[in-house]
Scaffold this active site. Structure first.
Site, PDB file in Angstrom:
ATOM      1  N   LEU A 168       5.444  27.170  71.591  1.00 53.35           N
ATOM      2  CA  LEU A 168       5.592  28.493  71.256  1.00 53.35           C
ATOM      3  C   LEU A 168       6.206  29.188  72.492  1.00 53.35           C
ATOM      4  O   LEU A 168       6.783  30.482  72.383  1.00 53.35           O
ATOM      5  CB  LEU A 168       4.354  29.406  70.655  1.00 53.35           C
ATOM      6  CG  LEU A 168       4.049  29.088  69.265  1.00 53.35           C
ATOM      7  CD1 LEU A 168       2.750  27.861  69.501  1.00 53.35           C
ATOM      8  CD2 LEU A 168       3.566  30.175  68.653  1.00 53.35           C
ATOM      9  N   THR A 215      12.765  30.686  65.067  1.00 48.33           N
ATOM     10  CA  THR A 215      12.899  32.121  64.491  1.00 48.33           C
ATOM     11  C   THR A 215      13.968  32.054  63.378  1.00 48.33           C
ATOM     12  O   THR A 215      14.854  31.179  63.416  1.00 48.33           O
ATOM     13  CB  THR A 215      13.339  33.269  65.566  1.00 48.33           C
ATOM     14  OG1 THR A 215      13.779  34.428  65.080  1.00 48.33           O
ATOM     15  CG2 THR A 215      14.358  32.711  66.365  1.00 48.33           C
ATOM     16  N   ASP A 216      13.793  32.879  62.549  1.00 40.15           N
ATOM     17  CA  ASP A 216      15.091  33.151  61.583  1.00 40.15           C
ATOM     18  C   ASP A 216      16.342  33.705  62.079  1.00 40.15           C
ATOM     19  O   ASP A 216      17.370  33.694  61.421  1.00 40.15           O
ATOM     20  CB  ASP A 216      14.792  33.913  60.270  1.00 40.15           C
ATOM     21  CG  ASP A 216      14.297  35.502  60.567  1.00 40.15           C
ATOM     22  OD1 ASP A 216      14.085  35.723  61.828  1.00 40.15           O
ATOM     23  OD2 ASP A 216      14.196  36.245  59.604  1.00 40.15           O
ATOM     24  N   GLU A 217      16.244  34.205  63.365  1.00 42.23           N
ATOM     25  CA  GLU A 217      17.270  34.921  64.128  1.00 42.23           C
ATOM     26  C   GLU A 217      18.441  33.900  64.426  1.00 42.23           C
ATOM     27  O   GLU A 217      19.621  34.221  64.550  1.00 42.23           O
ATOM     28  CB  GLU A 217      16.982  35.724  65.292  1.00 42.23           C
ATOM     29  CG  GLU A 217      15.677  36.779  64.888  1.00 42.23           C
ATOM     30  CD  GLU A 217      15.592  37.630  66.183  1.00 42.23           C
ATOM     31  OE1 GLU A 217      16.634  38.153  66.743  1.00 42.23           O
ATOM     32  OE2 GLU A 217      14.668  38.371  65.952  1.00 42.23           O
ATOM     33  N   TYR A 264      18.954  35.794  72.930  1.00 39.76           N
ATOM     34  CA  TYR A 264      17.755  35.434  72.522  1.00 39.76           C
ATOM     35  C   TYR A 264      17.840  34.375  71.392  1.00 39.76           C
ATOM     36  O   TYR A 264      17.499  33.212  71.580  1.00 39.76           O
ATOM     37  CB  TYR A 264      16.830  36.687  71.880  1.00 39.76           C
ATOM     38  CG  TYR A 264      15.808  36.036  71.148  1.00 39.76           C
ATOM     39  CD1 TYR A 264      14.596  35.260  71.665  1.00 39.76           C
ATOM     40  CD2 TYR A 264      15.515  36.242  69.810  1.00 39.76           C
ATOM     41  CE1 TYR A 264      13.624  34.843  71.002  1.00 39.76           C
ATOM     42  CE2 TYR A 264      14.253  35.937  69.104  1.00 39.76           C
ATOM     43  CZ  TYR A 264      13.567  35.109  69.559  1.00 39.76           C
ATOM     44  OH  TYR A 264      12.465  34.508  69.035  1.00 39.76           O
ATOM     45  N   LYS A 280      17.580  30.249  71.374  1.00 41.59           N
ATOM     46  CA  LYS A 280      16.337  29.563  70.338  1.00 41.59           C
ATOM     47  C   LYS A 280      17.207  28.590  69.563  1.00 41.59           C
ATOM     48  O   LYS A 280      16.504  27.395  69.369  1.00 41.59           O
ATOM     49  CB  LYS A 280      16.038  30.521  69.461  1.00 41.59           C
ATOM     50  CG  LYS A 280      14.808  31.470  70.077  1.00 41.59           C
ATOM     51  CD  LYS A 280      13.457  30.902  70.586  1.00 41.59           C
ATOM     52  CE  LYS A 280      12.520  30.112  69.160  1.00 41.59           C
ATOM     53  NZ  LYS A 280      11.441  29.714  70.302  1.00 41.59           N
TER      54      LYS A 280
HETATM   55  P1  NAD Z   1       5.550  36.378  73.330  1.00 40.97           P
HETATM   56  O1  NAD Z   1       6.791  36.880  74.118  1.00 40.97           O
HETATM   57  O2  NAD Z   1       4.541  37.239  72.981  1.00 40.97           O
HETATM   58  O3  NAD Z   1       4.975  35.158  74.124  1.00 40.97           O
HETATM   59  C1  NAD Z   1       5.499  34.360  74.786  1.00 40.97           C
HETATM   60  C2  NAD Z   1       4.526  33.765  75.494  1.00 40.97           C
HETATM   61  O4  NAD Z   1       5.338  32.323  76.325  1.00 40.97           O
HETATM   62  C3  NAD Z   1       3.855  34.510  76.631  1.00 40.97           C
HETATM   63  O5  NAD Z   1       2.411  34.102  76.595  1.00 40.97           O
HETATM   64  C4  NAD Z   1       4.385  33.869  77.954  1.00 40.97           C
HETATM   65  O6  NAD Z   1       3.689  33.920  79.185  1.00 40.97           O
HETATM   66  C5  NAD Z   1       4.859  32.362  77.805  1.00 40.97           C
HETATM   67  N1  NAD Z   1       5.954  32.132  78.370  1.00 40.97           N
HETATM   68  C6  NAD Z   1       7.194  32.633  78.472  1.00 40.97           C
HETATM   69  N2  NAD Z   1       8.103  31.777  79.353  1.00 40.97           N
HETATM   70  C7  NAD Z   1       7.176  30.665  79.820  1.00 40.97           C
HETATM   71  C8  NAD Z   1       7.526  29.727  80.631  1.00 40.97           C
HETATM   72  N3  NAD Z   1       8.611  29.120  81.341  1.00 40.97           N
HETATM   73  N4  NAD Z   1       6.504  28.563  80.613  1.00 40.97           N
HETATM   74  C9  NAD Z   1       5.068  28.899  80.150  1.00 40.97           C
HETATM   75  N5  NAD Z   1       5.053  29.878  79.228  1.00 40.97           N
HETATM   76  C10 NAD Z   1       6.051  30.750  79.307  1.00 40.97           C
HETATM   77  O7  NAD Z   1       6.298  35.544  72.082  1.00 40.97           O
HETATM   78  P2  NAD Z   1       5.816  35.712  70.638  1.00 40.97           P
HETATM   79  O8  NAD Z   1       6.270  36.769  69.819  1.00 40.97           O
HETATM   80  O9  NAD Z   1       4.327  35.124  70.393  1.00 40.97           O
HETATM   81  O10 NAD Z   1       6.600  34.488  70.104  1.00 40.97           O
HETATM   82  C11 NAD Z   1       6.280  32.941  70.352  1.00 40.97           C
HETATM   83  C12 NAD Z   1       7.290  32.013  69.659  1.00 40.97           C
HETATM   84  O11 NAD Z   1       7.655  32.281  68.248  1.00 40.97           O
HETATM   85  C13 NAD Z   1       8.570  32.037  70.263  1.00 40.97           C
HETATM   86  O12 NAD Z   1       8.907  30.700  70.484  1.00 40.97           O
HETATM   87  C14 NAD Z   1       9.518  32.898  69.465  1.00 40.97           C
HETATM   88  O13 NAD Z   1      10.768  32.622  69.447  1.00 40.97           O
HETATM   89  C15 NAD Z   1       8.978  32.549  67.914  1.00 40.97           C
HETATM   90  N6  NAD Z   1       8.973  33.715  67.096  1.00 40.97           N
HETATM   91  C16 NAD Z   1       8.554  34.892  67.418  1.00 40.97           C
HETATM   92  C17 NAD Z   1       8.537  35.766  66.198  1.00 40.97           C
HETATM   93  C18 NAD Z   1       8.017  37.284  66.198  1.00 40.97           C
HETATM   94  O14 NAD Z   1       8.297  37.998  65.460  1.00 40.97           O
HETATM   95  N7  NAD Z   1       7.611  37.609  67.512  1.00 40.97           N
HETATM   96  C19 NAD Z   1       9.098  35.480  64.859  1.00 40.97           C
HETATM   97  C20 NAD Z   1       9.406  34.127  64.732  1.00 40.97           C
HETATM   98  C21 NAD Z   1       9.501  33.113  65.872  1.00 40.97           C
END
Ligand code: NAD
Length: 355
Positions: A80, A136-138, A161, A165
């Site tokens: 993630l 993500t769906d994006e 972004y 992804k």
């Molecule tokens: P977030 O930004 O809240 O958390 C990301 C985490 O990754 C953070 O804890 C950060 O410290 C860590 N991180 C960033 N770069 C890093 C690196 N180089 N090495 C290790 N750790 C690292 O993101 P989120 O909203 O929890 O999303 C998590 C995943 O789910 C992502 O891959 C995102 O693309 C995907 N996603 C998010 C959503 C949404 O609505 N938030 C929807 C679909 C998919």
């Protein structure tokens, strides 16, 4: 079983770690660099559990990632870790290319190395190994008023972004097809819920409404998003890990489309109800339309038939129950977001604007 979760200190990652510790007899290794978005406060409930480990590691650091695979010998990776905020990707795309593409590549290479060696002495465990990439769906770009994204939709990302992804999804698929690494991909719609960094729409609007500050809404607020409660997403990820077929992709959503302006109005009504303030008055009056985001996708909506039919997953929360829970959480957990806003959660001050 040992599960390595990358990005476990983030919004969704922390929900996944909490769900794993609470509901599965597994050891969880949380691998997180702790960028501005990583917050160990979100893991306070599980931090003392003997089955929980934290490793502050950047997924782009191949030597450290290799050490983690050798030390913990995981049965699965839930990936993630990412840079996840579209506005930040417009201002500074470099970190997104680094973590989302190079980081995913590094993780795949080290997972493959570990998994190949595992196959040499424990074939059965290697066959059960899974690498689940959370996306993500994006990546699918923007929809018009009709139609839905499915697992078959062609990629057409709009922002730095979503482009990074998309790149990471392609790498994961290539490692599955070329090297046989047993991978799964989920493409999920917008998440909301507790512990989301207050730069994203729902927590930002909730906290600004509470304080009587302006509520910025892009364009006319007509953009449509398909919202899923974060614990339902965590449950979908664990369902796909345990029951999904390697090589497959699963689109995940609550099939719950909302215009941004309607989300903002619903939050205003909840904050008015749960934290009335005569000095502030009705929060809807705080809404301010601001210049639209460049490349702003008009509509996202997912058809989640595959995960529902094949794996029997379904969300527990409706948007009404989930939003009420979320707003109530931010009202009750003042300590969590005050430490984020002050920078105290990472020992520094953040200049957080209302975007
Ligand atoms: P977030 O930004 O809240 O958390 C990301 C985490 O990754 C953070 O804890 C950060 O410290 C860590 N991180 C960033 N770069 C890093 C690196 N180089 N090495 C290790 N750790 C690292 O993101 P989120 O909203 O929890 O999303 C998590 C995943 O789910 C992502 O891959 C995102 O693309 C995907 N996603 C998010 C959503 C949404 O609505 N938030 C929807 C679909 C998919």
């Amino acid at each position: 079983m040992t599960v390595l979760v990358t990005g476990g200190a983030g919004f969704i990652g922390s929900a996944v770690v909490r769900a794993l510790i609470r509901t599965r007899p597994v050891t969880v290794v949380n691998v997180d660099k702790l960028t501005y978005a990583g917050n160990l406060d979100s893991l306070a409930d599980v931090a003392d559990d003997p089955r929980y480990r934290f490793e502050r590691v950047d997924i782009c650091d191949a030597a450290e990632v290799r050490r983690l695979f050798e030390q913990y010998e995981p049965d699965a990776v839930l990936h993630l870790a990412a840079e996840s905020h579209v506005d930040r990707s417009i201002d500074g795309p470099g970190a997104f290319v680094e973590t989302n593409i190079v980081g995913t590549f590094t993780l795949l290479q080290e997972a493959r190395r570990y998994w190949t060696r595992l196959g040499g002495f424990n074939r059965e465990r290697a066959e059960r190994f899974r690498f689940l990439h959370v996306s993500t769906d994006e990546v699918f770009g923007s929809l018009g008023p009709e139609g839905f994204f499915t697992e078959e939709t062609a990629y057409d990302p709009s922002s730095p972004y979503s482009a990074t992804k998309a790149g990471s999804d392609h790498l994961v698929r290539a490692w599955q097809r070329t090297y046989g690494l047993p991978c799964l991909i989920t493409n999920c719609s917008n998440n909301y819920g507790p512990c989301q960094f207050p730069e994203k729409l729902i927590p930002l609007v909730t906290l600004n409404a509470l304080a009587g500050e302006p509520l910025p809404v892009y364009g006319r607020g007509e953009n449509v998003r398909d919202w899923l409660y974060v614990d339902d997403h965590a449950d979908a990820i664990l369902t796909v890990l345990e029951h999904g077929r390697a090589g497959e992709t699963y689109a995940v959503s609550g099939e719950n489309e909302q215009r941004n302006i309607d989300v903002v109005r619903a939050i205003c009504a909840l904050v008015d109800e749960l934290a009335p303030d005569a000095g502030i008055g009705p929060r809807e009056a705080l809404i301010r339309f601001v210049a639209d985001r460049p490349g702003h996708d008009q509509r996202y909506a997912i058809d989640a038939t595959k995960i529902r039919r094949e794996l029997g997953w379904q969300p527990r929360e409706t948007f009404e129950t989930g939003l009420r829970r979320t707003v109530a959480w931010y009202l009750e957990q003042r300590g969590w977001w005050e430490r984020v806003r002050s920078g105290g959660y990472r020992g520094e001050r953040l200049g957080l604007g209302a975007r």
